[in-house]
Enzyme design. Structure first.
Site, mmCIF file in Angstrom:
data_model
loop_
_atom_site.group_PDB
_atom_site.id
_atom_site.type_symbol
_atom_site.label_atom_id
_atom_site.label_comp_id
_atom_site.label_asym_id
_atom_site.label_seq_id
_atom_site.Cartn_x
_atom_site.Cartn_y
_atom_site.Cartn_z
ATOM 1 N N VAL A 11 1.234 0.935 3.955
ATOM 2 C CA VAL A 11 2.620 1.220 3.568
ATOM 3 C C VAL A 11 3.424 -0.072 3.397
ATOM 4 O O VAL A 11 4.128 -0.256 2.396
ATOM 5 C CB VAL A 11 3.284 2.149 4.613
ATOM 6 C CG1 VAL A 11 4.785 2.252 4.389
ATOM 7 C CG2 VAL A 11 2.665 3.528 4.528
ATOM 8 N N ASP A 30 3.294 -9.770 9.379
ATOM 9 C CA ASP A 30 2.326 -9.012 10.173
ATOM 10 C C ASP A 30 1.881 -9.896 11.326
ATOM 11 O O ASP A 30 1.820 -11.121 11.186
ATOM 12 C CB ASP A 30 1.111 -8.590 9.329
ATOM 13 C CG ASP A 30 0.417 -7.356 9.900
ATOM 14 O OD1 ASP A 30 0.538 -6.269 9.307
ATOM 15 O OD2 ASP A 30 -0.227 -7.481 10.970
ATOM 16 N N LYS A 35 -5.114 -11.067 8.745
ATOM 17 C CA LYS A 35 -4.607 -10.325 7.586
ATOM 18 C C LYS A 35 -3.665 -11.201 6.757
ATOM 19 O O LYS A 35 -3.770 -11.275 5.530
ATOM 20 C CB LYS A 35 -3.868 -9.063 8.086
ATOM 21 C CG LYS A 35 -3.588 -8.059 7.011
ATOM 22 C CD LYS A 35 -2.978 -6.788 7.575
ATOM 23 C CE LYS A 35 -3.997 -5.742 7.928
ATOM 24 N NZ LYS A 35 -3.450 -4.425 8.213
ATOM 25 N N GLU A 155 -2.322 7.098 -0.431
ATOM 26 C CA GLU A 155 -3.310 6.048 -0.662
ATOM 27 C C GLU A 155 -4.090 6.413 -1.917
ATOM 28 O O GLU A 155 -4.385 7.571 -2.164
ATOM 29 C CB GLU A 155 -4.254 5.939 0.541
ATOM 30 C CG GLU A 155 -3.563 5.354 1.749
ATOM 31 C CD GLU A 155 -4.411 5.384 3.012
ATOM 32 O OE1 GLU A 155 -5.638 5.501 2.905
ATOM 33 O OE2 GLU A 155 -3.820 5.289 4.106
ATOM 34 N N GLY A 260 -8.341 14.840 6.178
ATOM 35 C CA GLY A 260 -8.477 13.687 7.072
ATOM 36 C C GLY A 260 -7.406 12.684 6.710
ATOM 37 O O GLY A 260 -6.361 13.049 6.184
ATOM 38 N N CYS A 263 -2.629 10.260 7.899
ATOM 39 C CA CYS A 263 -1.336 10.951 8.035
ATOM 40 C C CYS A 263 -1.438 12.401 8.513
ATOM 41 O O CYS A 263 -0.930 12.729 9.582
ATOM 42 C CB CYS A 263 -0.578 10.879 6.721
ATOM 43 S SG CYS A 263 -0.077 9.199 6.339
ATOM 44 N N LYS A 266 -2.666 13.167 12.208
ATOM 45 C CA LYS A 266 -1.788 12.699 13.287
ATOM 46 C C LYS A 266 -0.381 13.310 13.174
ATOM 47 O O LYS A 266 0.249 13.596 14.186
ATOM 48 C CB LYS A 266 -1.749 11.172 13.327
ATOM 49 C CG LYS A 266 -0.746 10.493 12.455
ATOM 50 C CD LYS A 266 -0.703 8.990 12.724
ATOM 51 C CE LYS A 266 0.068 8.265 11.643
ATOM 52 N NZ LYS A 266 1.456 8.705 11.483
HETATM 53 P P1 NAD Z 1 -1.627 0.265 9.008
HETATM 54 O O1 NAD Z 1 -2.313 0.392 10.300
HETATM 55 O O2 NAD Z 1 -2.413 0.136 7.741
HETATM 56 O O3 NAD Z 1 -0.613 -0.979 9.058
HETATM 57 C C1 NAD Z 1 0.239 -1.266 10.136
HETATM 58 C C2 NAD Z 1 0.367 -2.779 10.213
HETATM 59 O O4 NAD Z 1 1.364 -3.112 11.170
HETATM 60 C C3 NAD Z 1 -0.908 -3.504 10.654
HETATM 61 O O5 NAD Z 1 -1.267 -4.457 9.677
HETATM 62 C C4 NAD Z 1 -0.514 -4.143 11.991
HETATM 63 O O6 NAD Z 1 -1.166 -5.384 12.197
HETATM 64 C C5 NAD Z 1 0.976 -4.304 11.804
HETATM 65 N N1 NAD Z 1 1.731 -4.487 13.058
HETATM 66 C C6 NAD Z 1 1.662 -3.788 14.212
HETATM 67 N N2 NAD Z 1 2.509 -4.276 15.117
HETATM 68 C C7 NAD Z 1 3.165 -5.312 14.538
HETATM 69 C C8 NAD Z 1 4.170 -6.211 14.973
HETATM 70 N N3 NAD Z 1 4.685 -6.139 16.202
HETATM 71 N N4 NAD Z 1 4.595 -7.150 14.119
HETATM 72 C C9 NAD Z 1 4.072 -7.239 12.879
HETATM 73 N N5 NAD Z 1 3.128 -6.405 12.411
HETATM 74 C C10 NAD Z 1 2.667 -5.456 13.226
HETATM 75 O O7 NAD Z 1 -0.669 1.541 8.914
HETATM 76 P P2 NAD Z 1 -0.152 2.312 7.593
HETATM 77 O O8 NAD Z 1 -1.208 3.234 7.092
HETATM 78 O O9 NAD Z 1 0.482 1.347 6.661
HETATM 79 O O10 NAD Z 1 0.987 3.234 8.243
HETATM 80 C C11 NAD Z 1 2.201 2.694 8.724
HETATM 81 C C12 NAD Z 1 3.154 3.844 8.989
HETATM 82 O O11 NAD Z 1 3.474 4.512 7.765
HETATM 83 C C13 NAD Z 1 2.594 4.918 9.915
HETATM 84 O O12 NAD Z 1 3.637 5.434 10.714
HETATM 85 C C14 NAD Z 1 2.115 5.971 8.960
HETATM 86 O O13 NAD Z 1 2.105 7.254 9.537
HETATM 87 C C15 NAD Z 1 3.137 5.893 7.863
HETATM 88 N N6 NAD Z 1 2.657 6.339 6.553
HETATM 89 C C16 NAD Z 1 1.383 6.010 6.150
HETATM 90 C C17 NAD Z 1 0.956 6.409 4.880
HETATM 91 C C18 NAD Z 1 -0.435 6.089 4.410
HETATM 92 O O14 NAD Z 1 -0.856 6.693 3.408
HETATM 93 N N7 NAD Z 1 -1.163 5.177 5.026
HETATM 94 C C19 NAD Z 1 1.829 7.142 4.038
HETATM 95 C C20 NAD Z 1 3.120 7.423 4.480
HETATM 96 C C21 NAD Z 1 3.519 7.026 5.747
#
Ligand code: NAD
Length: 440
Positions: A11, A30, A35, A155, A260, A263, A266
């Protein structure tokens, strides 16, 4: 305007890159050093079609850069997006440790007024909690507003979804913060994207309600499919007949091995948890979760049933990712299928166009193959688990000739039952009894 996006995962990276493409200066932060180092070298840590080109373009044009230094991102920005993970905790509720840590870290380094916008999917009440944490750290040193702007990108089509969303949800108490965010999203106004402006709680709720509803459609059609198998009906035609009703809609009515991804599993669990925490049982969503768990098991059982005595047999698995066009395997039904087969003594030969590296971290003892034909070599059963385009038009004669036993289990209903059986396969799909007309 300068903005900062904290969390450069699926995201955060897409959000940052797309805002840069809109002409905004973006710092992506990040705390994963590897990364950020990869991103600085121009390597994209996730598989997302088109993202590499867009990142390279915006980096080259000087609007997008990456850092592990949160203070650097915060100082240079008026708006701070938070897009860190909210994985399920042991009891199913969303684990907010990353969101809360970021709230503290941002408050500690703040040097002036900022709008903190939460993009992570978080339980209702989290924005207020973030507000409180920041107030405690700041002790009135700087003004700030907290907003909720849940993300709906998928995604695999994340860029298109971000650039042309069905809607943008903005939750905030303060009109000034809303005005800043509307300004940031102005390019979407030009294409008449509806904006829903609400309070914080409503914005947070909308995200869970939307995902839970989509998951409900999937579990509903999976239950229909299971019943179709018993009564001799064709679920594909049932879905079509239902979906043509404008009140129902055709999307998300595709039966399969269960949903799966990062999203739906969970978020559905978290919604049931939020309800229970407020002395309410969200019964529909609880059932949706249960049906989905059962569906993954059913997919495994279907394969085991076809194998007969599984010990020593080989299964060719086409697809590992939870859906096509992603390398994401979080909560993928294939995890249940592979582990179950291996436990029963089955050798799994697998191919996925993008998720084999991810799989190596999740699963062991898989024989990774070069393509579908390589996977099928000497196998007793071919299982189509993820409907990648490359699996949609396979040379079935060629597959059959290299298999030990020509059994084909199509968990995504991609193939035409009659065509596959005519070639000489024993064919099983989801909710379409063997030999049935219909399908593609
Ligand atoms: P992800 O795990 O791919 O990415 C999260 C990132 O945050 C990681 O790179 C991690 O290293 C970083 N991070 C964690 N703590 C940190 C900190 N203190 N400082 C800096 N960086 C930090 O997760 P994602 O799939 O991108 O999902 C993020 C959020 O968005 C979740 O709540 C998810 O439910 C929501 N979301 C995800 C999607 C999807 O399709 N993946 C779609 C809509 C919403």
């Amino acid at each position: 305007m300068n903005i900062c996006v904290i969390g450069s995962g699926y995201v955060g990276l897409v959000t940052g890159t797309c805002f840069a493409e809109f002409g905004v200066h973006v710092t992506c932060v990040d705390n994963n050093v590897a990364k950020i180092a990869a991103l600085k070298r121009g390597e994209i840590p996730i598989y997302e079609p088109g993202l590499d080109r867009l990142v390279a373009k915006n980096v080259a044009e000087g609007r997008l850069h990456f850092t592990t230094d949160l203070a650097e991102g915060v100082h240079s920005s008026l708006v701070i997006f938070v897009a860190v993970g909210t994985p399920p905790g042991e009891d199913g509720s969303a684990d907010l440790q990353y969101v809360e840590a970021v709230a503290r870290q941002v408050a500690e380094v703040m040097d002036g007024y900022k709008v903190i916008v939460n993009k992570s999917t978080v339980p209702v009440g989290t924005a207020r909690r973030v507000q409180k944490i920041m107030e405690e750290v700041l002790q009135g040193r700087h003004r700030f507003d907290v907003a909720s702007n849940p993300e709906f990108l998928r995604e695999g089509s994340a860029i298109e979804d971000f650039m042309r969303p069905n809607r943008v949800i903005l939750g905030a108490d303060d009109e000034h913060a809303v005005a800043i965010l509307k300004d940031l999203y102005r390019p979407l106004y030009l294409i008449e994207t509806p904006m829903v402006i609400t309070n914080l709680e409503t914005a947070e709720f909308i995200k869970y309600a939307a995902n839970a509803f989509l998951a409900t459609k999937i579990s509903f059609i999976n239950e229909c499919a299971n019943l179709c198998d018993r009564v001799g009906a064709n679920v594909q035609d049932v879905a079509k007949g239902m979906g043509l009703d404008g009140r129902i809609g055709a999307k998300f009515l595709h039966p399969g091995p269960g949903y799966g991804g990062s999203c739906f599993p969970k978020d559905t669990l978290a919604l049931t948890r939020i309800a229970r925490d407020h002395d309410y049982r969200f019964q529909i969503v609880e059932s949706v979760v249960e049906v989905n768990e059962r569906q993954k098991q059913r997919a495994l059982d279907l394969v085991l049933e076809e194998l007969g005595e599984p010990q020593g047999k080989t299964v060719a698995l086409l697809g590992l990712a939870f859906k096509p066009n992603t390398d994401d395997m979080r909560e993928s039904p294939t995890l249940v299928i592979v582990r179950g087969l291996q436990q029963a003594g089955v050798t799994v030969r697998a191919y996925d166009p993008a998720a084999m590296e991810t799989s190596k971290a999740e699963l062991s003892n898989i024989v990774y193959c070069n393509d579908a034909y390589d996977a099928a070599e000497g196998s007793d059963c071919l299982v189509l688990a993820t409907e990648w385009n490359v699996f949609r038009n396979l040379d079935l004669e060629r597959l059959k000739s290299s298999m030990r036993t020509p059994t084909f289990i199509d968990l995504r209903n991609v193939y035409h039952p009659k065509r596959v059986t005519e070639i000489g396969f024993k064919y099983r799909s989801i909710g379409r009894p063997c030999g049935m007309e219909g399908g593609k």
